[in-house]
Design an enzyme around this catalytic site. Sequence first.
Site, short mmCIF file in Angstrom:
data_model
loop_
_atom_site.label_atom_id
_atom_site.label_comp_id
_atom_site.label_asym_id
_atom_site.label_seq_id
_atom_site.Cartn_x
_atom_site.Cartn_y
_atom_site.Cartn_z
N SER A 59 -13.14 2.05 10.35
CA SER A 59 -12.53 2.00 9.19
C SER A 59 -12.98 1.20 8.07
O SER A 59 -13.51 0.31 8.36
CB SER A 59 -10.98 1.34 9.11
OG SER A 59 -10.31 1.50 8.17
N GLU A 99 0.86 -1.28 0.00
CA GLU A 99 -0.16 0.09 -0.02
C GLU A 99 0.92 1.33 -0.09
O GLU A 99 2.06 1.25 0.24
CB GLU A 99 -1.03 0.03 1.30
CG GLU A 99 -0.33 0.14 2.47
CD GLU A 99 -1.14 0.80 3.65
OE1 GLU A 99 -1.41 2.13 3.51
OE2 GLU A 99 -0.95 0.43 4.58
N LYS A 105 -5.21 11.00 0.56
CA LYS A 105 -5.33 9.81 1.21
C LYS A 105 -6.63 9.24 0.62
O LYS A 105 -7.77 9.80 0.92
CB LYS A 105 -5.46 9.70 2.51
CG LYS A 105 -5.84 8.57 3.24
CD LYS A 105 -6.07 8.76 4.95
CE LYS A 105 -6.76 7.56 5.44
NZ LYS A 105 -7.10 7.73 7.07
N LYS A 108 -3.20 -1.38 15.81
CA LYS A 108 -2.62 -0.60 17.05
C LYS A 108 -3.77 -0.34 17.93
O LYS A 108 -5.09 -0.43 17.85
CB LYS A 108 -2.55 0.76 16.54
CG LYS A 108 -1.08 0.77 15.74
CD LYS A 108 -0.41 2.33 15.70
CE LYS A 108 0.88 2.40 14.67
NZ LYS A 108 0.51 2.25 13.48
N ASP A 150 -16.79 5.89 14.08
CA ASP A 150 -15.58 5.86 13.35
C ASP A 150 -15.07 4.49 13.13
O ASP A 150 -14.29 3.84 14.04
CB ASP A 150 -14.68 6.85 13.94
CG ASP A 150 -13.19 6.90 12.99
OD1 ASP A 150 -13.31 6.23 11.93
OD2 ASP A 150 -12.53 7.68 13.52
N1 PSU Z 1 -2.53 1.87 10.53
C1 PSU Z 1 -1.04 2.09 10.74
N2 PSU Z 1 -0.34 2.44 9.69
C2 PSU Z 1 -1.06 2.99 8.65
C3 PSU Z 1 -2.62 2.95 8.75
C4 PSU Z 1 -3.11 2.49 9.65
O1 PSU Z 1 -0.68 1.55 11.74
O2 PSU Z 1 -0.30 3.51 7.75
C5 PSU Z 1 -3.14 3.72 7.39
C6 PSU Z 1 -3.48 2.55 6.46
O3 PSU Z 1 -3.11 2.83 5.04
C7 PSU Z 1 -5.00 2.12 6.73
C8 PSU Z 1 -5.57 3.44 6.95
O4 PSU Z 1 -5.67 1.52 5.70
O5 PSU Z 1 -4.46 4.13 7.69
C9 PSU Z 1 -6.63 3.36 7.66
O6 PSU Z 1 -7.33 4.75 7.39
P1 PSU Z 1 -8.83 4.90 8.15
O7 PSU Z 1 -8.65 4.61 9.59
O8 PSU Z 1 -9.07 6.49 8.10
O9 PSU Z 1 -9.70 4.05 7.33
MN MN Z 2 -12.15 6.80 10.18
#
Ligand code: PSU
Ligand code: MN
Length: 298
Positions: free
Chosen positions: A138, A23, A84, A157, A136
């Site tokens: 993902s 990614e 992003k 995390k 929220d």
């Molecule tokens: N968690 C990490 N490192 C990252 C991400 C998440 O420890 O770089 C990034 C990844 O690209 C993941 C994105 O898909 O953040 C998720 O963002 P959101 O929570 O906005 O969906």
């Molecule tokens: Mn989010």
Amino acid sequence: MRLVLSKEVERAISENRPVVALESTIISHGMPYPKNLEVALRCEEIVRSEGATPATCAVIGGALCAGLDDEQLEHLATARDIEKLSRRDLALASCRELDGATTVAATMIIAHMAGIEVFATGGVGGVHRGAQTTMDISADLEELSRTPVAVVCAGVKSILDIGLTLEYLETKGVPVVAYRTEEFPAFYTRQSGYYADARLDSPEEAAELIAAQRKLGTGILIANPIPEEYSMDGAVVERAIAAALEEARTAGVRGKAVTPFLLERVRQETSGDSLEANAELVYSNARLAARIAVCAKN
Ligand code: PSU
Ligand code: MN
């Protein structure tokens, strides 16, 4: 939407050789320069050294790309106007001919379009703490439930609610397996206090699971704990995360800015130790993903 494969990736796929997707949000929004570029290049090198072809995914000038050259990687690592992009952003980015880094969700989409089944990253997104009120969650989790790509990560995390993330994945029918352990890892540490659905002990076993899962059309989360020698002190990580969460709350950070904000604050709070750990776990995941991809073609 236009899908563009690099020559190398196109050839590997047409010859039915192993390919590993990588990614780009981790490059543009997950790590600072120049470490981000170093990690991106090293991951590709590791995948090659295991006999697979790396396909770093991103959107360049509106094209969905699988396989980037070094110049494009450098652009993603240094330019300030890289968006992003998750699933909801892809069509807009395509119409507006944007340059963007892809999250786990968007990378899975591009990988699947290209015919790639294995993908390595650091951590996936999940259910945020307090999601009961913020909602929220993902889009990575939804994607895992609808796109048949196996994602090798180091768990999630604890900026997230790990328990709720696993509940959500169960509801969505996503198998969560851990590599050479029973426990689901927490990114910087090998322990989270939560268990995976099953343990896998070899790339062959993972490849077999991927082949079976293909029929269901759903993704798989393969959690590979950070190598012991690089794992961090859980208490130090927790303190940094608590401080980062409090700051995000008072600053009123919302939407897709939340995850990058927390990642950057945790990195600062741990004075860069977390960046080293982050790089090492990504290398370990790239290596495992490549081994799985190789087995999947044998
Ligand atoms: N968690 C990490 N490192 C990252 C991400 C998440 O420890 O770089 C990034 C990844 O690209 C993941 C994105 O898909 O953040 C998720 O963002 P959101 O929570 O906005 O969906
Ligand atoms: Mn989010």
